[in-house]
Design an enzyme around this catalytic site. Sequence first.
Site, short mmCIF file in Angstrom:
data_model
loop_
_atom_site.label_atom_id
_atom_site.label_comp_id
_atom_site.label_asym_id
_atom_site.label_seq_id
_atom_site.Cartn_x
_atom_site.Cartn_y
_atom_site.Cartn_z
N HIS A 183 17.85 8.51 -0.14
CA HIS A 183 18.20 8.83 1.38
C HIS A 183 17.60 8.00 2.08
O HIS A 183 16.11 8.40 2.31
CB HIS A 183 17.95 10.31 1.36
N HIS A 194 10.50 17.26 4.08
CA HIS A 194 9.43 16.48 4.78
C HIS A 194 8.65 17.25 5.96
O HIS A 194 9.17 18.33 6.31
CB HIS A 194 10.02 15.27 5.29
N GLU A 240 11.03 17.27 16.20
CA GLU A 240 12.61 17.12 16.14
C GLU A 240 13.12 18.20 16.49
O GLU A 240 13.03 19.23 16.33
CB GLU A 240 12.93 16.86 14.58
N TYR A 274 26.16 20.72 9.42
CA TYR A 274 25.03 20.14 9.15
C TYR A 274 24.75 20.22 7.49
O TYR A 274 24.53 21.31 7.08
CB TYR A 274 23.84 20.14 9.94
N HIS A 309 11.68 21.39 14.68
CA HIS A 309 10.79 21.20 13.79
C HIS A 309 9.80 20.29 14.34
O HIS A 309 10.10 19.12 14.41
CB HIS A 309 11.37 20.72 12.59
N HIS A 320 9.94 21.07 6.63
CA HIS A 320 11.29 21.42 6.68
C HIS A 320 12.12 20.82 5.81
O HIS A 320 11.60 19.76 5.08
CB HIS A 320 12.07 21.56 8.18
FE FE2 Z 1 13.22 16.46 9.93
#
Ligand code: FE2
Length: 433
Positions: A292, A335, A341, A350, A365, A371
């Site tokens: 990703h 991460h 964010e 999502y 976040h 998260h």
């Molecule tokens: Fe994130």
Amino acid sequence: MASPEPLRYQGGFGNQFASEAVPGVLPLGRNSPQKAAHGLYAELLSGSAFTAPRAENRRTWMYRRQPSVVVGGYAPYAQPWWKSGAADGVAAPPDPLRWAPTPVPEAEAQPLDFVDGLRSIVVNGDVDAQVGMAAHIAFINRSMTQRAFVNADGEMLLVPQQGTLMITTELGLLQVAPGEIALLPRGLAFKVAVDGPLRVYVCENHGAHFRLPELGPIGSNGLANPRDFQAPVAAFEPDAAPHELIKKYGGRLWAARSAASPFNVVGWHGNLAPLKYDTANFMTIGSISFDHPDPSIFTVLTSPSDTPGTANCDFVIFPPRWLVAEDTFRPPWYHRNLMSEFMGLVLGQYDAKPEGFRPGGASLHNCMVPHGPDADAFERASNAPLAPHKLDNTLAFMFESRYRFRPTEWAMNGGALDAAYADCWRNLKDGFQ
Ligand code: FE2
């Protein structure tokens, strides 16, 4: 408003636009003739320091019936839910935070226009130092008629989630629907008309103006292409009716009466302009092998800070796209980041949070708050057959900032905070063998 129907636009990001609502009002070969044509006043709006490098310099010349200097005598205007700068936020624990969508109130019970209906969710930075940003949600059920708004504290990025906005600006009209965004320069007067209840995410950017990100090895095309941004054509209100002017200035709102409409610009030229953009035109890039990629590949616009590569604010979207990566956990990885964010959802789901994160809601976040996908999404994505898969009918977005956000009192205690958010990770098992 003397406007063509349907609306016409001029294409390009940061282009040198020129538009006349009446032919012949723009001077040729100069900006400030001794007498402007048709008895108009020339007025310059600078969106950058005069001496900013050419690539960052933004300014527009307006030729108008009255210069904007004729308004004065501002008095404080009460809008206690509009907050600015880290000092206006409250202390919050280092937990991930999430908010359910708040319904738009009925107009009869609580009439709300764009100014009165705005609720700040998170804030950072300092408006006087011109750093940071704020994320708001505006709940709108009536139009601004003889009322205009000017934000001296920052440019405004509007992300409509429900309903269509008709935005009248000094430089002309923009119609903006969900899936599209509007970018309104700092200092430019505008008003918002609606045809029903509206919910709009708003980024108020106190820092350097948004621009397109550098493309590096991607090359000369891709992501948001400059030609797909649309600026209005010149249009003015012929009746010149009086307006109430609301100005955001130094973190507070102020009101004054204007004997004339501020929407009296008959012609303009320059590269500082309100813009709209349809996210359906975003050329999405992703992995065609494995892993990703970092979400920075989804950056539409960036407001840089003084530290290279470390944005004051990035506007990032997660639009419909194909997932084809092999031997890959396809949702975002777990991460924690230096960057903070704030996320919203325009429509659909999502992929990391199919439940609980709902259209019109929001999540936060913050810097170094861990998260990632919830337990169900992890389980599903770890076992899904890796055939090509289209993520469709979805549009999430992120306002990402180098400055930690502080939520507002309304965000923490207004009733929409999801107290059980962290539970979505509780069922992640220790699968070590
Ligand atoms: Fe994130």
